[in-house]
Design a protein around this motif. Structure first.
Motif, PDB file in Angstrom:
ATOM      1  N   GLY A 152       8.105 -73.176  74.456  1.00  0.00           N
ATOM      2  CA  GLY A 152       7.953 -73.787  75.775  1.00  0.00           C
ATOM      3  C   GLY A 152       6.833 -74.804  75.796  1.00  0.00           C
ATOM      4  O   GLY A 152       6.355 -75.281  74.763  1.00  0.00           O
ATOM      5  N   LYS A 153       6.379 -75.107  76.991  1.00  0.00           N
ATOM      6  CA  LYS A 153       5.281 -76.054  77.156  1.00  0.00           C
ATOM      7  C   LYS A 153       4.376 -75.563  78.272  1.00  0.00           C
ATOM      8  O   LYS A 153       4.727 -74.644  79.022  1.00  0.00           O
ATOM      9  CB  LYS A 153       5.813 -77.452  77.471  1.00  0.00           C
ATOM     10  N   TYR A 154       3.202 -76.192  78.385  1.00  0.00           N
ATOM     11  CA  TYR A 154       2.257 -75.776  79.421  1.00  0.00           C
ATOM     12  C   TYR A 154       1.906 -76.962  80.308  1.00  0.00           C
ATOM     13  O   TYR A 154       1.963 -78.120  79.880  1.00  0.00           O
ATOM     14  CB  TYR A 154       0.994 -75.175  78.794  1.00  0.00           C
ATOM     15  N   ILE A 155       1.548 -76.640  81.545  1.00  0.00           N
ATOM     16  CA  ILE A 155       1.111 -77.651  82.505  1.00  0.00           C
ATOM     17  C   ILE A 155      -0.139 -77.143  83.210  1.00  0.00           C
ATOM     18  O   ILE A 155      -0.457 -75.949  83.171  1.00  0.00           O
ATOM     19  CB  ILE A 155       2.211 -77.985  83.532  1.00  0.00           C
ATOM     20  N   ASP A 156      -0.830 -78.046  83.852  1.00  0.00           N
ATOM     21  CA  ASP A 156      -2.052 -77.701  84.578  1.00  0.00           C
ATOM     22  C   ASP A 156      -1.724 -76.841  85.793  1.00  0.00           C
ATOM     23  O   ASP A 156      -0.638 -76.928  86.369  1.00  0.00           O
ATOM     24  CB  ASP A 156      -2.756 -78.987  85.025  1.00  0.00           C
ATOM     25  N   GLY A 157      -2.687 -76.011  86.188  1.00  0.00           N
ATOM     26  CA  GLY A 157      -2.516 -75.161  87.360  1.00  0.00           C
ATOM     27  C   GLY A 157      -3.418 -75.579  88.506  1.00  0.00           C
ATOM     28  O   GLY A 157      -4.095 -76.611  88.435  1.00  0.00           O
ATOM     29  N   GLU A 158      -3.432 -74.767  89.540  1.00  0.00           N
ATOM     30  CA  GLU A 158      -4.216 -75.101  90.731  1.00  0.00           C
ATOM     31  C   GLU A 158      -5.640 -74.574  90.674  1.00  0.00           C
ATOM     32  O   GLU A 158      -6.438 -74.839  91.568  1.00  0.00           O
ATOM     33  CB  GLU A 158      -3.528 -74.532  91.990  1.00  0.00           C
ATOM     34  N   ASP A 159      -5.958 -73.774  89.654  1.00  0.00           N
ATOM     35  CA  ASP A 159      -7.296 -73.224  89.445  1.00  0.00           C
ATOM     36  C   ASP A 159      -7.800 -72.430  90.656  1.00  0.00           C
ATOM     37  O   ASP A 159      -8.710 -72.890  91.351  1.00  0.00           O
ATOM     38  CB  ASP A 159      -8.279 -74.336  89.084  1.00  0.00           C
ATOM     39  N   PRO A 160      -7.341 -71.230  90.864  1.00  0.00           N
ATOM     40  CA  PRO A 160      -6.422 -70.503  89.983  1.00  0.00           C
ATOM     41  C   PRO A 160      -4.954 -70.740  90.350  1.00  0.00           C
ATOM     42  O   PRO A 160      -4.685 -71.081  91.483  1.00  0.00           O
ATOM     43  CB  PRO A 160      -6.816 -69.043  90.223  1.00  0.00           C
ATOM     44  N   PRO A 161      -4.045 -70.509  89.340  1.00  0.00           N
ATOM     45  CA  PRO A 161      -4.330 -70.199  87.937  1.00  0.00           C
ATOM     46  C   PRO A 161      -4.731 -71.448  87.181  1.00  0.00           C
ATOM     47  O   PRO A 161      -4.585 -72.563  87.669  1.00  0.00           O
ATOM     48  CB  PRO A 161      -2.994 -69.646  87.441  1.00  0.00           C
ATOM     49  N   ASP A 162      -5.227 -71.261  85.957  1.00  0.00           N
ATOM     50  CA  ASP A 162      -5.674 -72.395  85.147  1.00  0.00           C
ATOM     51  C   ASP A 162      -4.507 -73.234  84.648  1.00  0.00           C
ATOM     52  O   ASP A 162      -4.672 -74.434  84.407  1.00  0.00           O
ATOM     53  CB  ASP A 162      -6.502 -71.896  83.962  1.00  0.00           C
ATOM     54  N   GLY A 163      -3.352 -72.614  84.456  1.00  0.00           N
ATOM     55  CA  GLY A 163      -2.192 -73.360  83.976  1.00  0.00           C
ATOM     56  C   GLY A 163      -0.928 -72.537  84.089  1.00  0.00           C
ATOM     57  O   GLY A 163      -0.956 -71.368  84.509  1.00  0.00           O
ATOM     58  N   TYR A 164       0.178 -73.171  83.739  1.00  0.00           N
ATOM     59  CA  TYR A 164       1.475 -72.491  83.725  1.00  0.00           C
ATOM     60  C   TYR A 164       2.127 -72.703  82.367  1.00  0.00           C
ATOM     61  O   TYR A 164       2.070 -73.802  81.799  1.00  0.00           O
ATOM     62  CB  TYR A 164       2.400 -73.034  84.817  1.00  0.00           C
ATOM     63  N   LEU A 165       2.738 -71.653  81.863  1.00  0.00           N
ATOM     64  CA  LEU A 165       3.554 -71.736  80.659  1.00  0.00           C
ATOM     65  C   LEU A 165       5.011 -71.750  81.095  1.00  0.00           C
ATOM     66  O   LEU A 165       5.482 -70.830  81.775  1.00  0.00           O
ATOM     67  CB  LEU A 165       3.277 -70.536  79.755  1.00  0.00           C
ATOM     68  N   LEU A 166       5.719 -72.831  80.754  1.00  0.00           N
ATOM     69  CA  LEU A 166       7.128 -72.982  81.122  1.00  0.00           C
ATOM     70  C   LEU A 166       7.966 -72.566  79.928  1.00  0.00           C
ATOM     71  O   LEU A 166       8.022 -73.254  78.915  1.00  0.00           O
ATOM     72  CB  LEU A 166       7.413 -74.426  81.519  1.00  0.00           C
ATOM     73  N   LEU A 167       8.603 -71.404  80.042  1.00  0.00           N
ATOM     74  CA  LEU A 167       9.242 -70.780  78.897  1.00  0.00           C
ATOM     75  C   LEU A 167      10.579 -70.160  79.296  1.00  0.00           C
ATOM     76  O   LEU A 167      10.623 -69.269  80.158  1.00  0.00           O
ATOM     77  CB  LEU A 167       8.319 -69.703  78.313  1.00  0.00           C
ATOM     78  N   ARG A 180      11.400 -69.759  82.799  1.00  0.00           N
ATOM     79  CA  ARG A 180      10.416 -68.956  83.523  1.00  0.00           C
ATOM     80  C   ARG A 180       9.140 -69.769  83.709  1.00  0.00           C
ATOM     81  O   ARG A 180       8.762 -70.582  82.868  1.00  0.00           O
ATOM     82  CB  ARG A 180      10.089 -67.666  82.763  1.00  0.00           C
ATOM     83  N   ARG A 181       8.481 -69.518  84.814  1.00  0.00           N
ATOM     84  CA  ARG A 181       7.213 -70.170  85.135  1.00  0.00           C
ATOM     85  C   ARG A 181       6.133 -69.085  85.126  1.00  0.00           C
ATOM     86  O   ARG A 181       6.072 -68.257  86.041  1.00  0.00           O
ATOM     87  CB  ARG A 181       7.315 -70.848  86.498  1.00  0.00           C
ATOM     88  N   ILE A 182       5.325 -69.095  84.083  1.00  0.00           N
ATOM     89  CA  ILE A 182       4.337 -68.029  83.894  1.00  0.00           C
ATOM     90  C   ILE A 182       2.948 -68.567  84.228  1.00  0.00           C
ATOM     91  O   ILE A 182       2.458 -69.501  83.573  1.00  0.00           O
ATOM     92  CB  ILE A 182       4.364 -67.513  82.447  1.00  0.00           C
ATOM     93  N   ALA A 183       2.325 -67.998  85.232  1.00  0.00           N
ATOM     94  CA  ALA A 183       0.958 -68.377  85.582  1.00  0.00           C
ATOM     95  C   ALA A 183      -0.006 -67.767  84.562  1.00  0.00           C
ATOM     96  O   ALA A 183       0.139 -66.598  84.184  1.00  0.00           O
ATOM     97  CB  ALA A 183       0.617 -67.885  86.980  1.00  0.00           C
ATOM     98  N   VAL A 184      -0.966 -68.562  84.107  1.00  0.00           N
ATOM     99  CA  VAL A 184      -1.913 -68.092  83.089  1.00  0.00           C
ATOM    100  C   VAL A 184      -3.341 -68.340  83.564  1.00  0.00           C
ATOM    101  O   VAL A 184      -3.720 -69.473  83.865  1.00  0.00           O
ATOM    102  CB  VAL A 184      -1.698 -68.799  81.736  1.00  0.00           C
ATOM    103  N   GLU A 185      -4.111 -67.278  83.629  1.00  0.00           N
ATOM    104  CA  GLU A 185      -5.538 -67.373  83.914  1.00  0.00           C
ATOM    105  C   GLU A 185      -6.271 -67.236  82.583  1.00  0.00           C
ATOM    106  O   GLU A 185      -6.008 -66.314  81.813  1.00  0.00           O
ATOM    107  CB  GLU A 185      -5.968 -66.264  84.874  1.00  0.00           C
ATOM    108  N   VAL A 186      -7.161 -68.183  82.285  1.00  0.00           N
ATOM    109  CA  VAL A 186      -7.879 -68.209  81.012  1.00  0.00           C
ATOM    110  C   VAL A 186      -9.351 -67.894  81.248  1.00  0.00           C
ATOM    111  O   VAL A 186      -9.955 -68.392  82.201  1.00  0.00           O
ATOM    112  CB  VAL A 186      -7.750 -69.591  80.333  1.00  0.00           C
TER     113      VAL A 186
END
Length: 229
Positions: free
Chosen positions: A18-33, A36-42
């Motif tokens: 998949g690929k990743y895009i920026d998030g709204e902080d939080p979350p820091d980003g999203y993994l598009l896989l 599915r749209r997976i919110a990721v907090e780093v």
């Protein structure tokens, strides 16, 4: 997106696709896989020190030292012989950091000029070890530091439990994925070199924390990904 956040998200995308895009902080980003749209907090796992019974991150103490070493690379790196590089052992924290850097620079330049290859020097009351190592293929950065602190704890189990509990509890309070997120992951970037994945897995099992994350992953500096939850 901060460099460490981008590193972690790129590592997850490489691991799972998949690929990743920026998030709204939080979350820091999203993994598009896989649709599915997976919110990721780093978050970083940074060693904490215990000073007079009070725990705090080492970053505030160590970053100024790392900064002056970066400046040394820029300012005098080209003066260090091609087949040599410098390793510094510097105590932390340091007050009067600019005065310290000025005197450290003077000492290093004198060592290069006199072809002195090792020294233990007191600079403003701080004992610093300086070694000019010789090798065929020196590191890209000509000046490298190790930072020592008298407040460091050698209890790895205690440290890993504290780091995990601190980061999971705080990041769980920040969960703010948009409604169309399919999952919410927590990605822990480990910068505490004393602890490996087994240390963190043991600490996580012992803590028995409640949280809202679908999965928790540990990522190290070699782009390895380990599942904690």
């Amino acid at each position: 997106m901060r460099p460490d956040e981008e590193y972690v998200l790129a590592t997850l995308a490489s691991k799972f696709g998949g690929k990743y895009i920026d998030g709204e902080d939080p979350p820091d980003g999203y993994l598009l896989l896989n649709n599915r749209r997976i919110a990721v907090e780093v978050t970083k796992l940074v060693e904490h020190i215990n000073e007079n019974g009070k725990r705090r991150s080492r970053l505030a103490d160590d970053v100024p030292i790392s900064n002056i070493v970066e400046q040394l690379n820029e300012e005098i790196g080209n003066l260090i012989p091609k087949n040599r590089w410098i390793h510094l052992v510097i105590p932390s924290p340091i007050k009067r950091i600019n005065e310290f850097k000025k005197e450290l620079t003077r000492i290093i330049l004198n060592m290069i000029a006199t072809k002195t290859h090792e020294a233990v020097i007191d600079i403003l009351g701080y004992v610093v070890s300086i070694n000019l190592y010789k090798c065929k293929h020196p590191p890209k950065k000509k000046v490298i530091q190790s930072i020592a602190t008298k407040f460091a704890s050698t209890n790895i189990q205690e440290n890993t439990q504290f780091l995990l509990e601190n980061r999971i509890v705080i990041k769980n309070q920040k969960c703010n994925a948009t409604g169309d997120a399919d999952e919410y992951w927590l990605a822990l970037f480990n910068t505490y070199c004393m602890a490996d994945v087994d240390s963190y897995r043991g600490a996580y099992d012992a803590l028995k924390l409640e949280h809202n994350f679908s999965k928790i992953y540990l990522i190290d500096g070699y782009r390895r990904v380990y599942k904690l939850y």
